[in-house]
Scaffold this active site. Structure first.
Site, short mmCIF file in Angstrom:
data_model
loop_
_atom_site.label_atom_id
_atom_site.label_comp_id
_atom_site.label_asym_id
_atom_site.label_seq_id
_atom_site.Cartn_x
_atom_site.Cartn_y
_atom_site.Cartn_z
N GLU A 47 16.82 21.39 -24.94
CA GLU A 47 16.70 21.15 -26.33
C GLU A 47 16.04 22.68 -26.99
O GLU A 47 15.55 23.34 -26.50
CB GLU A 47 15.37 20.11 -26.58
CG GLU A 47 14.67 19.88 -27.98
CD GLU A 47 13.54 19.09 -27.85
OE1 GLU A 47 12.65 19.10 -27.19
OE2 GLU A 47 13.28 18.26 -28.84
N LYS A 124 18.50 13.85 -32.79
CA LYS A 124 17.34 13.23 -32.13
C LYS A 124 16.68 12.38 -33.05
O LYS A 124 16.44 12.31 -34.41
CB LYS A 124 16.25 14.38 -31.89
CG LYS A 124 15.04 13.96 -31.06
CD LYS A 124 14.14 14.85 -30.77
CE LYS A 124 12.95 14.47 -29.81
NZ LYS A 124 11.98 15.72 -29.69
N CYS A 173 14.79 14.84 -25.43
CA CYS A 173 13.39 14.92 -25.22
C CYS A 173 12.76 13.52 -25.29
O CYS A 173 12.67 12.78 -24.48
CB CYS A 173 12.56 16.05 -26.03
SG CYS A 173 11.15 16.59 -25.53
N1 ING Z 1 8.10 16.73 -26.59
C1 ING Z 1 7.25 15.81 -25.98
C2 ING Z 1 8.06 14.73 -25.24
O1 ING Z 1 8.32 13.66 -25.64
C3 ING Z 1 5.47 14.31 -25.87
C4 ING Z 1 6.18 15.40 -26.79
C5 ING Z 1 5.01 14.78 -24.77
C6 ING Z 1 5.32 12.91 -26.42
C7 ING Z 1 4.03 13.84 -24.07
C8 ING Z 1 4.80 12.01 -25.57
C9 ING Z 1 3.89 12.67 -24.29
O2 ING Z 1 8.55 14.97 -24.07
C10 ING Z 1 9.25 16.72 -27.46
N2 ING Z 1 9.90 17.65 -27.91
O3 ING Z 1 9.74 15.64 -27.71
#
Ligand code: ING
Length: 319
Positions: A47, A124, A173
């Site tokens: 990403e 996304k 992601c």
């Molecule tokens: N990053 C993280 C992800 O979903 C996150 C944000 C991390 C959300 C941990 C919830 C828990 O992997 C992105 N860019 O979405």
């Protein structure tokens, strides 16, 4: 005849805020060369693979963030990537920030043929974090500020990859944490899900303590469950390492339709991992346990699309 697709996950190390796209593109091309040398027919990049993870930085005026976005794909900055793909006969998946001619902003990813055709595009849908500056957070996560919600759904296309027809799909992601993302792709017969991610290695929200080891566990759990429950291969590729003091974890993986990790990165830097994906492994799951047409009961699933948030249940009362 077995349909074996050699796939490379090209995990990218950190990109610092002041590093130009040329630095990232040169590293991506170098990993394309290594993937090609190891027999890969497809290279999956992370990403937002062209810049630092800029949603950690607050800009009062959203237009100040526009320089993180691509207004064309390819552009002069990304042309070397397309040239290398053509020279090496490689297809590739690339995550990047897209700014459309009419001014929309998406966290996007494309699947590109060796000839440079964009065979599949995804924007996304599950945007984590928040839209306004949050003083309680140790690090901001402003994807809801800088990106519009994706408007392309979760498409699957049967794409020519490595001389095979492959049902390919993309998510990005945070999408991997939502079973709905996987099931919509699964209901289109997906055989290979490509998922780039930039995930902080510690919880930066003020919502409560989360032990750091759970970060990787939850990422792998989501991808392995999604692959198993939809009888598909999955390639989850990190941008990793420390960007201007902020740590993103690596642990990129390639997962088979049984949910097994068949290859894993062990560094938090540029690292190419390769696995043979025997696409007919998808058949067992989708003709037995997950034969959707025989076992699914959509009439019982109404809440999944009728509701956004959860509703409180009724209280039990003694008759
Ligand atoms: N990053 C993280 C992800 O979903 C996150 C944000 C991390 C959300 C941990 C919830 C828990 O992997 C992105 N860019 O979405």
């Amino acid at each position: 005849m077995r349909r074996i697709l050699p796939v490379a996950a090209a995990q990218l190390g950190p990109i610092q805020r002041d590093e130009g796209r040329d630095v990232a593109v040169a590293r991506l091309v170098a990993m394309m060369e290594r993937a090609h040398a190891r027999g890969a027919a497809l290279v999956v990049f992370p990403e937002l693979a062209l810049t630092t993870f800029f949603p950690r930085w607050y800009h009062e005026d959203r237009a100040q963030a526009d320089h993180w976005f691509e207004s064309a794909m390819p552009s002069n900055a990304t042309a070397p990537l397309f040239a290398a793909a053509k020279r090496l006969g490689l297809a590739f998946h690339l995550g990047y920030a897209e700014r459309t001619p009419d001014g929309q902003h998406f966290n996007a990813a494309v699947l590109v043929s060796p000839d440079g055709d964009v065979m599949l595009k995804y924007r996304k849908i599950h945007l984590p974090g928040h839209a306004e500056f949050d003083p309680k957070r140790s690090v901001q996560h402003l994807e809801k500020r800088y990106f519009d919600v994706g408007d392309l759904g979760f498409p699957v296309i049967r794409a020519p990859l490595g001389g095979l027809g492959v049902n390919a799909g993309i998510m990005i992601c945070n999408d991997r944490r939502w079973p709905e993302s996987w099931r919509v792709l699964g209901l289109q017969g997906v055989e290979l899900v490509m998922c780039g991610y930039n995930t902080p290695s510690t919880n930066t929200s003020a919502a409560g303590f989360e032990a750091p080891h759970l970060r990787v566990f939850h990422s792998h759990l989501s991808v392995q469950a999604g692959a198993y429950q939809n009888a598909t291969f999955a390639v989850a590729v990190a941008k990793a390492g420390v960007e201007d003091g902020h740590e993103l974890f690596g642990h990129s993986i390639i997962v088979n339709p049984q949910g097994e990790i068949t290859a894993q990165a062990t560094s938090w830097d540029d690292e190419v991992i390769v696995a043979d994906c025997d696409l007919d492994m998808c058949r067992l799951g989708r003709t037995t346990v997950f034969a959707f047409d025989r076992h699914r009961r959509p009439e019982a699933y109404g809440r999944i699309t009728a509701q956004v948030g959860a509703e409180a249940p009724g209280e039990w009362r003694k008759e």
